[in-house]
Design a protein around this motif. Structure first.
Motif: not given
Ligand code: FES
Ligand code: FE2
Length: 425
Positions: A48-50, A64-66, A85-88, A160-165
């Motif tokens: 997902l692009n955040v 932050t992203r909701e 980096r991304a964190f919960h 583009f910053i992406f995350v994957n859960l």
């Protein structure tokens, strides 16, 4: 090879037999149960692009992203080592939301040296390490090394910053984006730092808005009044035909002509566009962004009248690259089966003077006008899809191929997720 329509080659859609050509059910857009499945099957499993790296300019910059659809809130941060980096967004002590400003449900951003929980003061380094525990001696053999922030896979592609859960997903984002991503690598996105953003809460399923933006042939009808009167009659008469459509895995692209930047005849456009030399297709004079030639993935048909390519990266990220050197992105964030948050972001080269700035702003407000007309229609569509009518399936035409792709793909992800779960049970 791209499938360019030629008279003897049949239709766009028929090049992809898995899409079929039958009428499509929109049950996937009106069902709370289906949405619950999409959250796990799609939004917790795909890249997902955040955001973009320019939002995190300095060490310690964060936002932050909701991500309601993915059942979490994330904090994305540039560390002291410059790594993103991304964190919960949850404190390891007792689960407080770690980063928020005035309202816990709202997104925020800023710059900090570390994250301190508002509840009992636990402090975390920007790389997630737990650095400080209030009254640490009162805990029971607590080792701080055991309580870092919960990390989420995070990768940067072309800024583009992406995350994957999904921790089990080992496909790098670059591979996930496939040939369309590869085909636009090297585009100078980083030079387009003049950013205008719109965010809107829309009362429709998230897929319906993507539907509206992956076909353009509604434009001469729905947006008829945007053109000068005579032009609007002509546009409606001729209709709209894209230059090319193509599909790669779950992703798609529509390549379009761009006759309005600049228009062939100045009488085709409104006075304000003539004066400012700008409009929906962007400022007519492309700024110098150091682009000798477009990356090979743009204008796949090598068409003379090419104006833009609109990429849909499944599930909810669209990138539109326009010939006069600007970019538009869309992100669609579901908040329930029949609501979502839409984000539209326009990226331009920094204007060098007031004239350029106003030309960009005309493009931005033109986009908003069109967007509002689309959004309005979506709410009308959603309400009727949900109503108790006997009308349940819809005949999508050949230029609605990317809609077909989106719905078929969403349904496939859900089906595969259900099968995996059933096997595991
Ligand atoms: S919940 Fe964060 S310090 Fe207690
Ligand atoms: Fe539209």
């Amino acid at each position: 090879m791209p499938h360019f329509k030629k008279p003897d080659e049949g239709s766009w859609t028929e090049h992809y037999p898995s899409l079929g050509t039958k009428p499509v059910s929109y049950a996937d857009s009106i069902s709370p149960e289906f949405y619950e499945l999409e959250r796990d099957a799609i939004f917790r499993r795909t890249w997902l692009n955040v955001g973009r790296v320019e939002q995190l300019r300095k060490k310690g910059s964060y936002f932050t992203r909701e991500l309601q659809a993915a059942r979490t809130s994330l904090v994305i941060v540039r560390g002291m080592d410059d790594k993103i980096r991304a964190f919960h967004n949850i404190c390891r002590h007792r689960g407080n939301k770690l980063v928020w400003s005035d309202y816990p449900g709202e997104e925020t951003s800023g710059v900090c040296r570390n994250f301190t929980c508002k509840y009992h003061g636990w402090r975390y380094e920007l790389d997630g390490k737990l650095a400080f525990v209030q009254q640490e001696q009162e805990f029971f053999a607590l080792d701080k090394a055991d309580y870092p922030l919960a990390a989420v896979q995070c990768e940067v592609w072309e800024g583009f910053i992406f995350v994957n859960l999904d921790p089990a997903n080992t496909t790098p984002v670059r591979d996930y984006l496939g040939k369309f991503g590869a085909g636009i690598e090297g585009y100078p996105f980083h030079k387009l730092t003049q950013v205008h953003k719109y965010r809107a809460e829309i009362r429709s399923n998230w897929k319906l808005f993507i539907d509206a933006f992956t076909e353009f042939y509604h434009a001469p009808v729905l947006h008829a009044r945007q053109a000068v009167a005579e032009e609007s009659v002509k546009l409606r008469e001729y209709g709209y035909e894209a230059i090319a459509y193509e599909i790669d895995g779950p992703h798609g692209v529509v390549s379009s002509w761009g006759g309005m930047a600049p228009p062939k005849d100045l009488n085709m456009v409104k006075p304000i566009e003539r004066v400012l030399r700008s409009g929906l297709f962007g400022p007519w004079e492309p700024p110098d962004i150091g682009l000798d030639q477009f990356p090979p993935g743009l204008n796949p048909a090598r068409h003379k009248a090419w104006g833009l390519d609109s990429f849909l990266f499944f599930p909810n990220f669209m990138v539109l690259i326009w010939k006069p050197n600007w970019v538009l992105t869309y992100n669609y964030w579901p908040t329930s089966y029949n609501t979502h948050i839409f984000e539209g972001t326009c990226y331009f080269a920094p204007p060098r003077n007031a004239r350029e700035r106003i030309a960009q702003e005309l493009a931005v407000v033109s986009f908003k006008e069109y967007g509002l007309q689309d959004a309005n229609t979506l709410e009308a569509t959603q309400s009727m899809l949900e109503s108790a009518t006997p009308v349940k399936t819809f005949p999508l035409n050949d230029q609605e191929i990317l809609l077909r792709l989106l719905h078929v793909t969403a349904q496939r992800y859900v089906r595969e997720y259900q099968q995996t779960k059933a096997r595991a049970a």
